[in-house]
Design a protein around this motif. Structure first.
Motif, PDB file in Angstrom:
ATOM      1  N   TYR A   2      -4.927  -1.300  -5.295  1.00 19.39           N
ATOM      2  CA  TYR A   2      -4.214  -0.220  -4.631  1.00 19.39           C
ATOM      3  C   TYR A   2      -2.716  -0.487  -4.720  1.00 19.39           C
ATOM      4  O   TYR A   2      -2.284  -1.631  -4.794  1.00 19.39           O
ATOM      5  CB  TYR A   2      -4.555  -0.162  -3.142  1.00 19.39           C
ATOM      6  N   GLN A  19       0.788   0.626  -2.366  1.00 20.19           N
ATOM      7  CA  GLN A  19       1.226   1.235  -1.120  1.00 20.19           C
ATOM      8  C   GLN A  19       2.732   1.347  -1.132  1.00 20.19           C
ATOM      9  O   GLN A  19       3.445   0.345  -1.089  1.00 20.19           O
ATOM     10  CB  GLN A  19       0.755   0.415   0.085  1.00 20.19           C
ATOM     11  N   GLY A  78       5.871   3.592   3.944  1.00 19.18           N
ATOM     12  CA  GLY A  78       5.490   4.679   4.835  1.00 19.18           C
ATOM     13  C   GLY A  78       4.297   5.485   4.377  1.00 19.18           C
ATOM     14  O   GLY A  78       3.997   6.530   4.968  1.00 19.18           O
ATOM     15  N   MET A  79       3.637   5.019   3.329  1.00 19.63           N
ATOM     16  CA  MET A  79       2.523   5.797   2.777  1.00 19.63           C
ATOM     17  C   MET A  79       1.213   5.034   2.917  1.00 19.63           C
ATOM     18  O   MET A  79       1.201   3.842   3.213  1.00 19.63           O
ATOM     19  CB  MET A  79       2.770   6.081   1.285  1.00 19.63           C
ATOM     20  N   GLY A  80       0.122   5.737   2.672  1.00 20.75           N
ATOM     21  CA  GLY A  80      -1.184   5.095   2.683  1.00 20.75           C
ATOM     22  C   GLY A  80      -1.460   4.385   1.371  1.00 20.75           C
ATOM     23  O   GLY A  80      -0.566   4.171   0.553  1.00 20.75           O
ATOM     24  N   LEU A  81      -2.701   4.042   1.157  1.00 21.28           N
ATOM     25  CA  LEU A  81      -3.105   3.307  -0.042  1.00 21.28           C
ATOM     26  C   LEU A  81      -3.535   4.284  -1.132  1.00 21.28           C
ATOM     27  O   LEU A  81      -4.320   5.192  -0.873  1.00 21.28           O
ATOM     28  CB  LEU A  81      -4.282   2.392   0.292  1.00 21.28           C
TER      29      LEU A  81
END
Lengths: 111, 115
Positions: free
Chosen positions: B35, B37, B40-43
């Motif tokens: 992943y 990241q 401030g964001m998700g995966l």
């Protein structure tokens, strides 16, 4: 397209408050929903939910799933500064080898 | 058990350079994932593998390559680094039973900056 939406994106509360984090999903072939806590480094697993209405609990954290309305909530009572983190939810689908993650909720606890 | 280990922890690359991010797990998990990241964001899933010799693309595979020659190792290769690849990279693994993805265990992450 499968979607996992978390709200709020960010939340700031005082120590001792209770918070509720939301995760809604629009997916096909739902199998389970997972919650993770991410502090400074890697996400760590909190709960996996597969059945509606059955609360999972660990200390001050609890979570429940509603498969009819397609959402889950994560509750944290009597918050502490150590609860400050990003909380991620992810959905696992039948016939799919991977999780679909939401963008996360950044929780900040003020002493 | 060490769980999932990643190296390096930090790296700064110049535009156009190449590098390999290493990931190893000692839990005999057959599923492994990469992943990224962004702040401030998700995966976002880059690539994943359901077993040795099998890999598949995730949401954001462009600019990356993977291989899975053993159960334990799942390296991620960046061939021509670009500033858009500045991110934190997480490797994860999970067991599977009857095609069910159990909880994923994450490595500590690699923070990559491309300038």
């Amino acid at each position: 397209e499968d979607k996992v939406v978390q709200s709020p994106l960010s939340l700031v509360v005082h120590e001792g408050d209770t918070v509720t984090l939301n995760c809604s999903y629009e997916v096909t072939n739902f199998r389970s929903l997972l919650w993770y806590k991410q502090e400074k480094k890697a996400p760590t697993f909190l709960f996996m939910l597969t059945s509606s209405g059955i609360e999972k609990k660990s200390g001050r954290l609890s979570s429940i799933l509603d498969k009819k309305e397609l959402f889950s909530i994560l509750n944290i009572t009597a918050t502490q500064t150590g609860d400050s983190a990003i909380y991620l939810c992810a959905v696992d689908l039948f016939g799919n080898e991977k999780l679909t993650f939401g963008t996360g909720t950044r929780l900040t606890i003020i002493p | 058990n060490a769980g999932v280990t990643q190296t390096p922890k930090f790296r700064i690359l110049k535009i156009g350079q190449s590098m390999t991010l290493q990931c190893t797990q000692d839990m005999n998990h057959n599923y492994m994932y990469w992943y990224r990241q962004d702040p401030g964001m998700g995966l976002k899933l880059i690539y994943y593998s359901v077993g040795a010799g099998i890999t598949d693309k995730g949401e954001v595979p462009n600019g990356y390559n993977v291989s899975r020659s053993t159960t334990e190792d799942f390296p991620l290769r960046l061939e021509l680094a670009a500033p858009s690849q500045t991110s934190v990279y997480f490797c994860a693994s999970s067991s599977s039973k009857s095609d069910h993805v159990y909880e994923q265990y994450f490595g500590p992450g690699t923070r990559l900056t491309v300038t």
